[in-house]
Scaffold this motif. Structure first.
Motif, PDB file in Angstrom:
ATOM      1  N   ALA A 155       0.831  -1.206   0.000  1.00 27.85           N
ATOM      2  CA  ALA A 155       0.000   0.000   0.000  1.00 27.85           C
ATOM      3  C   ALA A 155       0.859   1.247   0.000  1.00 27.85           C
ATOM      4  O   ALA A 155       0.570   2.224  -0.711  1.00 27.85           O
ATOM      5  N   SER A 156       1.924   1.246   0.770  1.00 28.51           N
ATOM      6  CA  SER A 156       2.825   2.389   0.823  1.00 28.51           C
ATOM      7  C   SER A 156       3.486   2.622  -0.526  1.00 28.51           C
ATOM      8  O   SER A 156       3.601   3.766  -0.990  1.00 28.51           O
ATOM      9  N   TYR A 157       3.914   1.545  -1.189  1.00 29.57           N
ATOM     10  CA  TYR A 157       4.552   1.677  -2.502  1.00 29.57           C
ATOM     11  C   TYR A 157       3.577   2.236  -3.531  1.00 29.57           C
ATOM     12  O   TYR A 157       3.891   3.201  -4.236  1.00 29.57           O
ATOM     13  N   ILE A 158       2.401   1.645  -3.625  1.00 29.94           N
ATOM     14  CA  ILE A 158       1.436   2.048  -4.649  1.00 29.94           C
ATOM     15  C   ILE A 158       0.941   3.478  -4.432  1.00 29.94           C
ATOM     16  O   ILE A 158       0.726   4.227  -5.379  1.00 29.94           O
ATOM     17  N   LEU A 159       0.790   3.880  -3.168  1.00 30.34           N
ATOM     18  CA  LEU A 159       0.240   5.200  -2.884  1.00 30.34           C
ATOM     19  C   LEU A 159       1.292   6.298  -2.809  1.00 30.34           C
ATOM     20  O   LEU A 159       1.012   7.440  -3.190  1.00 30.34           O
ATOM     21  N   PHE A 160       2.506   5.965  -2.341  1.00 29.32           N
ATOM     22  CA  PHE A 160       3.448   7.023  -2.004  1.00 29.32           C
ATOM     23  C   PHE A 160       4.798   6.974  -2.706  1.00 29.32           C
ATOM     24  O   PHE A 160       5.583   7.907  -2.561  1.00 29.32           O
ATOM     25  N   ASP A 161       5.101   5.912  -3.433  1.00 32.22           N
ATOM     26  CA  ASP A 161       6.423   5.860  -4.059  1.00 32.22           C
ATOM     27  C   ASP A 161       6.509   6.859  -5.219  1.00 32.22           C
ATOM     28  O   ASP A 161       5.727   6.771  -6.171  1.00 32.22           O
ATOM     29  N   PRO A 162       7.449   7.811  -5.173  1.00 30.43           N
ATOM     30  CA  PRO A 162       7.538   8.835  -6.223  1.00 30.43           C
ATOM     31  C   PRO A 162       7.982   8.293  -7.570  1.00 30.43           C
ATOM     32  O   PRO A 162       7.843   8.967  -8.598  1.00 30.43           O
ATOM     33  N   GLY A 163       8.525   7.066  -7.585  1.00 28.28           N
ATOM     34  CA  GLY A 163       8.952   6.468  -8.843  1.00 28.28           C
ATOM     35  C   GLY A 163       7.878   5.658  -9.530  1.00 28.28           C
ATOM     36  O   GLY A 163       8.039   5.266 -10.699  1.00 28.28           O
ATOM     37  N   PHE A 164       6.776   5.390  -8.834  1.00 31.56           N
ATOM     38  CA  PHE A 164       5.670   4.638  -9.438  1.00 31.56           C
ATOM     39  C   PHE A 164       4.687   5.617 -10.083  1.00 31.56           C
ATOM     40  O   PHE A 164       4.113   6.460  -9.390  1.00 31.56           O
ATOM     41  N   PRO A 165       4.473   5.545 -11.398  1.00 37.39           N
ATOM     42  CA  PRO A 165       3.669   6.546 -12.114  1.00 37.39           C
ATOM     43  C   PRO A 165       2.207   6.640 -11.689  1.00 37.39           C
ATOM     44  O   PRO A 165       1.533   7.611 -12.041  1.00 37.39           O
ATOM     45  N   GLY A 166       1.718   5.673 -10.933  1.00 38.67           N
ATOM     46  CA  GLY A 166       0.329   5.729 -10.505  1.00 38.67           C
ATOM     47  C   GLY A 166       0.144   6.232  -9.091  1.00 38.67           C
ATOM     48  O   GLY A 166      -0.992   6.401  -8.634  1.00 38.67           O
ATOM     49  N   SER A 167       1.227   6.465  -8.371  1.00 38.80           N
ATOM     50  CA  SER A 167       1.117   6.844  -6.961  1.00 38.80           C
ATOM     51  C   SER A 167       0.537   8.246  -6.791  1.00 38.80           C
ATOM     52  O   SER A 167       0.617   9.087  -7.687  1.00 38.80           O
ATOM     53  N   ILE A 168      -0.035   8.491  -5.615  1.00 42.92           N
ATOM     54  CA  ILE A 168      -0.577   9.810  -5.308  1.00 42.92           C
ATOM     55  C   ILE A 168       0.535  10.848  -5.345  1.00 42.92           C
ATOM     56  O   ILE A 168       0.340  11.968  -5.834  1.00 42.92           O
TER      57      ILE A 168
END
Length: 214
Positions: A121-134
């Motif tokens: 959840a932390s990766y998907i929502l907050f990782d700046p390198g993941f293009p779908g994150s908040i």
């Protein structure tokens, strides 16, 4: 762009119930995903970089951020099962599936070795390198508003920026927000802010159109 979306539209029109049975669903979903990615590729490589491009990216970022929060929100702890080991196994399996659904699996493995609810959840929502994150989407939205300054009025940009500030605050990584007990309320608040941002953009830049109902 028009050719691709027209082909895609007609492909969808031809689908019947027999085409989306359980045995065929994976292939159909892959076809839809590929068609969407092909449209995005056409757009990215052909669309002229003026205000049209920046509005396109702004809308896409809002939509992407909204959809990723909804995807994470539907993932809850397995219910109706009391055996702790089984609950944990099902939970890990579901988070594994969610990562793949979000096209985040390989990116996640670049920085994590194990799968847990808080880590995923932390990766998907907050990782700046993941293009779908908040985090990624909110930062890119800030850039797009800056790019639009050369085409629209300062007051319009300022009004939308005020709405974006709340989203930027919510995008700050927090261990509390990814915990199973608090995640739903947090994601609700993000979705509400995205609707407010959408409404502000519609009001400031497209006042002739009524915003879609929330």
């Amino acid at each position: 762009m028009w050719t691709q979306i027209n082909i895609f539209y007609n492909q969808l029109l031809k689908l019947r119930a027999r085409d989306v049975t359980e045995a065929k669903l994976t292939a159909v979903c892959a076809q839809i995903k590929n068609a969407c990615q092909l449209f995005e590729g056409c757009t990215r490589n052909t669309l002229y970089r003026d205000q049209v491009w920046h509005f396109y990216r702004t809308g896409r970022l809002i939509e992407r951020c909204d959809q990723i929060t909804r995807l994470v929100d539907i993932k809850g702890r397995p219910k109706g099962i009391t055996k702790a080991a089984l609950v944990e196994a099902i939970d890990v399996s579901q988070w594994h599936t969610l990562l793949r659904s979000a096209s985040a699996y390989h990116g996640y493995l670049r920085s994590h070795r194990e799968i847990s609810s808080e880590a995923v959840a932390s990766y998907i929502l907050f990782d700046p390198g993941f293009p779908g994150s908040i985090v990624f989407c909110s930062i890119e939205l800030q850039k797009e508003l800056a790019n639009l300054k050369r085409y629209v009025g300062e007051k319009q940009i300022a009004a939308v920026t005020r709405e974006l500030r709340t989203l930027l605050k919510l995008a700050k990584p927090s261990a509390e927000h990814v915990h199973d007990d608090a995640r739903h309320d947090y994601l609700d608040s993000v979705q509400i802010e995205l609707m407010k941002l959408h409404g502000a953009i519609a009001k400031q830049f497209f006042p002739q159109y009524e915003p879609l109902p929330a």
